[in-house]
Design an enzyme around this catalytic site. Structure first.
Site, PDB file in Angstrom:
ATOM      1  N   GLU A 127       0.854  -1.196   0.000  1.00 16.49           N
ATOM      2  CA  GLU A 127       0.000   0.000   0.000  1.00 16.49           C
ATOM      3  C   GLU A 127       0.883   1.237   0.000  1.00 16.49           C
ATOM      4  O   GLU A 127       1.090   1.844  -1.027  1.00 16.49           O
ATOM      5  CB  GLU A 127      -0.944  -0.043   1.209  1.00 16.49           C
ATOM      6  CG  GLU A 127      -2.102   0.927   1.100  1.00 16.49           C
ATOM      7  CD  GLU A 127      -3.217   0.595   2.089  1.00 16.49           C
ATOM      8  OE1 GLU A 127      -4.177   1.360   2.127  1.00 16.49           O
ATOM      9  OE2 GLU A 127      -3.105  -0.420   2.806  1.00 16.49           O
ATOM     10  N   GLU A 161      -2.501   0.492  13.419  1.00 14.62           N
ATOM     11  CA  GLU A 161      -3.661   0.845  12.600  1.00 14.62           C
ATOM     12  C   GLU A 161      -4.972   0.594  13.339  1.00 14.62           C
ATOM     13  O   GLU A 161      -5.935   1.353  13.199  1.00 14.62           O
ATOM     14  CB  GLU A 161      -3.633   0.027  11.300  1.00 14.62           C
ATOM     15  CG  GLU A 161      -4.761   0.322  10.341  1.00 14.62           C
ATOM     16  CD  GLU A 161      -4.603  -0.406   9.020  1.00 14.62           C
ATOM     17  OE1 GLU A 161      -5.259  -0.003   8.042  1.00 14.62           O
ATOM     18  OE2 GLU A 161      -3.814  -1.386   8.955  1.00 14.62           O
TER      19      GLU A 161
END
Length: 879
Positions: free
Chosen positions: A452, A727
Site C-alpha cells: 500500500e 492501525e
C-alpha cells in the site's frame, strides 16, 4: 542575542527548489530582550554583500516579520542569492550569518532530451552513461536531472549528493520533479564520466491502491540530464542527455517499492562494462511536465544497531532492530562469488518465529548475489517498514556489528517534545513521533511496509496538527498540498482518497476530502505563512463547491446526504462488528465536515483579503449549521446521533444550538460512562475526543482515556511492546498474536493524533485562538489543563516564532506550579483553570494584571520565563 534557523520557504539553503517568491524566516534566541524594536534584511548576489539587490534599511521592528518575511525582489533563473538579517531589541542587537537560496531553471528551456535505452526490453534495469572532456578547470557546475522511475546519479564513480529515491513520488501525469545538484567537487579538468542507474520506483514499478497490478504511470525507464559548467577561462559548457549517450544492463536485476530489490554484484556498476553496450534513443515525455523540485530531500536521517540476533524455534536467523522503522539494512559481507544472501523484512514475531503475513502480497525482500569481494551493501531503489529481518544464505558466523539499520525519511527537524511523570505516556509520544518519521517519506503514507504505502488523505488530515507539533512539516506538507491541488483539478473539485492518485480514481469521502481545507489552515496557523493559503485556496474552495454541487443537485437542503464514505473508519461502535466504517451515520459526518470546511474557506479568504468570498462562505456555513440543527436535534436538544463521535463532532465543530450545548455535553459524558469510560471512536472521532472533553469540564475523563491500559486504549499497545502507532486498537491480541492479516499495519500514525491533545490541552500550547490571529505562534494561546492523575507534564516546542515551553507539576497534593517560556518578540494569552486571582503568584510576585472569568484567570504575557504558583489548588470536580 543570536539569530538562528534561517530558512527560505521553510527550507535551509534550498538549492533548485520551486521558488517564485522567497519567504524568509528566522528565530532570535539567547537574549534577555523581549521585543524587536528594529530590523533590517539584506539580499545580495554575493556572500560578502557587496552586490546588494535589496536593503530594507533599519526599520521599525513591527514592519519585518521573522515568521514570514517576503522581500520585494524579482528572481532570475539558475542564480544564487544570499540574505541576512540584523535585529535590534531593547538593549541588544545581532546580525545573522548569511543564508542563501538558489533558483532552478524556472522558465528557461531545456537543451537536454528525455532518453531511454535502445533495446526492446522494458524490464531490464539500465545504467545510462556519457563521457565528456573539460579543457580547463571548472569553477562552477550544476546538474539538473530527473529519472523515471528512480535514479542513482554518479560522476566519476562517486554518488552525487546524499539523497535517496529521487525524483520522489508525485502525480507523474501532472508534473515531474527535477533536482539541482552542485557538482563542482565531482568533476575535474580532462576526462569525466557521468552514469545514472535507473530503478522502477513509483512510476513504473508495482505500486498503487490495487496492490500495483494495473495502470502504471509509464512503462519505460527514462532520463533527462543537463550539466551547466563554467570554466576558469570563462567558457560555459553544457552537457545534455541525447542519443549520443550509451546504456548497459545494471546490476540491479529487479526493483519494486513493494517487493524490494535483487542485486547481482557480479555484473557490477563500472561503465563501460565488458558486456554488451547499447545506444539510447529519445522517448516522448511532455517537457511541460518538468518542474523544479518541491520534495524535501529523503536521506538516511538516523542509524540503529540491531539489539539481538535471534535463533527462532523454526531455526531461522533473525535480527531484532528493537524499533519498528522505515528504511533498509546496510551490511558488510565477503561471501564467496555466487552466494545468494536473502533478507526478508517484517514487523512482528509470532510464536517466536519470523512473520510477514500482514504485509499481504508485498515480498519486502532484498537479494544480494555476491561477487566474492568484501562489500558494504544496501539497496538503491526500495525501502522497507520493519523491526525484524530474517537472513538466509549467510556464509560463516554472523556478526551483529556488520549490520546497521538506516532510518530513512524526508529531511525535517524534530521540534516538539513531551515529557510527563508517566513513562508509558512518554513512550506513546515517542511512538507517534516514530510513526511520523516512518511514514513521512516524501509523501505522508498510511503505512510503510505492506502493499500500500499510499498518501491517504484522511490519515494526514487527522494527524496534521500532531505532525506540525512534532516536526517542522511546513515544506513537506506544502508539497503534498501541491500534489493534492494537481489531482483535484482533474477531478472537478473532488478530492481523491489518496494523493497522488496512483491507480485509484476514486474520492469524495467526507473527512478524507476535507484534507483540502483542514491541512492548509493548520499549516497557516502553525507557520504563519500566508503563501500556503494562497497556494491552496482554489483547492479549498473547489472542495466545498464540489459538496455544494451535490447538495444543490439533491434539493439544496444544505446537508450532504448520499455518496460513499469511509465514515468513522475502524471505530468500535458499528452494529455489525465486521464493518470498518463505524456506527456514526455517514450523512451526519458528511454534513458536519461540509459545515466545518465552508467555515475554513471563509477564514482563509478573510486572511487573503477576499472579503466578498469570505462573506459568501460564512453564509454557506451558517446555512449548513442551521440545516444540521433542524435535521439532527430535537426540540429539547437531544442529538439524534448518540455515538461518541456524533457528540464530539457536534461540539468541536460548533454545531449545537447554544441553548442545548450543556445538554449535549452531559450526553457525551453519559455516553462515555455507558461505554465504561473507554473510547469507541475511529479515525474521525478520535482526534477530537480528548480535546472536546478537556474543554467541556470533563478534563478528568480525557486523562482517564489517555491512561486506560486495557483494550481499547492507547496504552494497551504500549503494554504489548509497541514502538509505533498501530492501525487498529487491537492490532495485536493480549496473548501477542496478531488479530488479523488482511488490513493490519503496526505503523500507522492516525491514532497518534492524541499528541495534539497533549500539546494543546495537557500542556496547553496552542498556535492561536482559532481564527488565525497571531498565526505562526506570534501570539499563542496557552491554557494548560492539569489533572491529578499525573504529577507533571511539560511540552517544549520550537515554533515559527521561537522556543515555547508550557508545563506544570503538582507537589504535596495541592500545590500546582505552571512554568512557561515565551520567545523573543512573541506574546501569549494565558488561561489558568481552577484559579483565583488572589491566590496566584508569578515569579514570586502577586499576579495583578489578570482577569477573573468564572473559575479561571486570564492574562497576557510577553517574552520571558515565568513560574506561576497556585497557593491553594484543587482541580474542579464534576458532580
Amino acid at each position: 542575542m543570536k539569530i538562528s534557523h534561517l530558512k527560505t520557504n521553510h527550507i535551509v539553503n534550498p538549492l533548485g527548489f520551486a521558488i517564485d517568491t522567497p519567504t524568509f524566516s528566522w528565530i532570535v534566541e539567547e537574549t534577555d530582550d523581549t521585543v524587536q524594536t528594529a530590523a533590517q534584511v539584506l539580499v545580495s548576489y554575493d556572500s560578502d554583500f557587496k552586490q546588494i539587490i535589496f536593503d530594507s534599511g533599519k526599520v521599525d521592528g513591527s514592519l519585518i516579520d521573522s515568521v514570514a518575511y517576503c522581500p520585494p525582489i524579482t528572481l532570475q533563473a539558475r542564480t544564487r542569492y544570499f540574505w541576512k538579517v540584523r535585529i535590534w531589541g531593547e538593549s541588544e542587537n545581532a546580525e545573522s550569518d548569511p543564508a542563501w537560496f538558489e533558483t532552478a531553471k524556472m522558465d528557461e528551456g531545456w537543451q537536454a532530451e528525455w532518453i531511454t535505452p535502445d533495446w526492446e526490453d522494458n524490464q531490464t534495469h539500465p545504467i545510462l552513461f556519457h563521457s565528456f572532456e573539460l579543457d580547463a578547470r571548472p569553477v562552477a557546475a550544476r546538474a539538473y536531472i530527473s529519472g523515471l522511475g528512480l535514479y542513482h546519479f554518479e560522476l566519476n564513480g562517486q554518488k552525487v549528493g546524499d539523497e535517496y529515491l529521487t525524483p520522489y513520488c508525485n502525480a507523474y501525469d501532472q508534473w515531474i520533479q527535477y533536482q539541482t545538484y552542485d557538482i563542482l567537487e565531482h568533476i575535474a579538468t580532462g576526462a569525466n564520466l557521468i552514469s545514472v542507474m535507473l530503478g522502477s520506483g513509483w512510476y513504473k514499478g508495482r505500486y498503487g491502491a490495487d496492490r500495483g497490478e494495473t495502470d502504471f504511470y509509464g512503462d519505460r525507464f527514462a532520463l533527462i540530464c543537463e550539466l551547466h559548467i563554467t570554466l576558469e577561462n570563462g567558457e560555459d559548457v553544457i552537457i545534455s542527455s541525447d542519443s549520443s549517450w550509451q546504456a548497459q544492463a545494471s546490476p540491479v536485476l529487479e526493483s519494486s517499492i513493494f517487493d524490494g530489490e535483487t542485486y547481482d554484484a557480479r555484473i557490477g556498476q563500472s561503465v563501460p562494462a565488458s558486456g554488451a553496450i547499447a545506444g539510447t534513443q529519445p522517448v516522448v515525455i511532455d517537457m511541460a511536465l518538468l518542474e523544479a523540485r518541491r520534495s524535501l530531500p529523503v536521506k538516511i536521517m538516523e542509524v540503529l544497531k540491531p539489539i539481538a540476533v535471534l535463533q527462532t524455534p523454526a531455526g531461522e536467523t533473525v535480527l531484532d532492530m528493537g524499533q519498528n522503522m522505515t528504511g533498509w539494512l546496510r551490511f558488510k559481507t565477503n561471501a564467496p562469488a555466487g552466494t545468494r544472501l536473502h533478507l526478508q523484512f517484517g514487523e512482528v514475531l509470532q510464536g517466536g518465529n519470523f512473520f510477514r503475513d500482514n504485509l499481504r502480497t508485498a515480498l519486502a525482500e532484498y537479494i544480494y548475489i555476491a561477487d566474492g569481494t568484501e562489500a558494504i551493501v544496501e539497496p538503491y531503489f526500495t525501502f522497507y517498514g520493519f523491526r525484524y529481518v530474517k537472513i538466509s544464505g549467510w556464509v560463516g558466523e554472523l556478526n551483529i556489528d556488520d549490520f546497521t539499520g538506516c532510518v530513512v525519511y524526508s529531511q525535517m527537524d524534530v521540534i516538539g517534545e513531551i515529557k510527563t511523570s508517566n513513562d508509558k505516556v512518554n513512550q506513546l509520544f515517542k511512538n507517534a513521533l516514530w510513526s511520523q518519521k516512518d511514514n513521512f517519506l516524501d509523501i505522508p503514507t498510511d503505512c510503510p511496509q505492506r502493499d500500500e504505502r499510499l498518501g491517504w488523505s484522511g490519515d494526514i488530515q487527522v494527524f496534521s496538527g500532531t505532525a506540525c507539533f512534532n516536526m517542522d512539516s511546513a515544506a513537506f506538507l506544502s508539497k503534498y498540498g501541491y500534489d493534492l491541488g494537481k489531482e483535484q483539478a482533474k477531478c472537478d473539485g473532488m478530492v481523491p482518497h489518496i494523493v497522488p492518485m496512483a491507480n485509484l480514481n476514486k474520492g469524495g469521502s467526507a473527512a478524507w476530502g476535507d484534507v483540502a481545507t483542514i491541512l492548509p489552515w493548520n499549516l497557516y496557523e502553525f507557520y504563519g505563512d500566508v503563501a500556503i493559503l494562497d497556494q491552496q485556496f482554489e483547492s479549498m474552495r473547489a472542495w466545498v463547491d464540489y459538496i455544494k454541487d451535490i447538495d444543490e443537485s439533491s434539493g439544496g437542503k444544505r446537508l450532504w446526504t448520499g455518496g460513499i464514505h469511509f465514515g468513522d473508519w475502524l471505530s468500535l461502535d458499528a452494529s455489525d462488528p465486521t464493518s470498518r466504517r463505524g456506527g456514526t451515520p455517514h450523512d451526519f459526518i458528511a454534513s458536519a465536515f461540509y459545515c466545518y470546511s465552508a467555515g475554513l474557506v471563509a477564514k482563509a479568504a478573510k486572511v487573503l483579503g477576499k472579503d466578498d468570498i469570505a462573506e459568501a462562505y460564512e453564509q454557506l456555513s451558517a446555512e449548513i449549521k442551521a440545516a444540521i440543527q433542524k435535521e439532527y436535534f430535537t426540540a429539547t436538544g437531544r442529538l439524534a446521533v448518540p455515538t461518541q463521535t456524533g457528540y464530539v463532532l457536534a461540539l468541536f465543530m460548533d454545531l449545537v444550538p447554544d441553548a442545548f450545548r450543556e445538554r449535549v455535553q452531559d450526553d457525551l459524558i453519559a455516553r462515555l460512562e455507558e461505554d465504561n469510560t473507554h473510547l469507541r471512536t475511529g479515525f474521525v472521532g478520535t482526534p477530537y475526543l480528548c480535546r472536546v472533553l478537556s474543554n467541556i469540564g470533563a478534563n478528568d475523563l480525557a486523562y482517564k482515556l489517555l491512561l486506560n491500559e486495557d483494550f481499547p486504549s492507547w496504552l494497551y499497545a504500549i503494554n504489548l511492546g509497541a514502538t509505533t502507532i498501530w492501525e487498529r486498537w487491537n492490532s495485536i491480541n493480549p496473548d501477542g498474536s496478531i488479530s488479523s492479516t488482511g488490513m493490519n499495519s503496526l505503523n500507522h500514525y492516525a491514532y497518534g493524533s492524541i499528541v495534539e491533545w497533549m500539546f494543546r490541552d495537557m500542556c496547553g500550547l496552542n498556535p492561536s485562538t482559532g481564527d488565525g490571529t497571531g498565526a505562526g505562534f506570534r501570539h499563542a494561546y496557552i491554557a494548560p489543563k492539569p489533572d491529578q492523575s499525573l504529577q507533571c507534564a511539560r511540552g517544549r516546542y520550537r515554533s515559527a516564532a521561537g522556543w515555547y515551553e508550557s508545563g506544570w507539576r503538582i507537589d504535596e497534593g495541592d500545590k500546582l506550579t505552571v512554568e512557561l517560556v515565551i520567545p523573543f518578540n512573541a506574546s501569549a494569552t494565558v488561561v489558568l483553570p481552577d484559579a483565583h486571582l488572589s491566590e496566584l503568584t508569578i515569579n514570586n510576585q502577586p499576579l495583578q494584571d489578570g482577569v477573573q472569568d468564572g473559575d479561571q484567570v486570564i492574562f497576557t504575557l510577553g517574552a520571558g520565563h515565568y513560574e506561576i504558583a497556585y497557593l491553594n489548588w484543587q482541580a474542579s470536580s464534576r458532580p
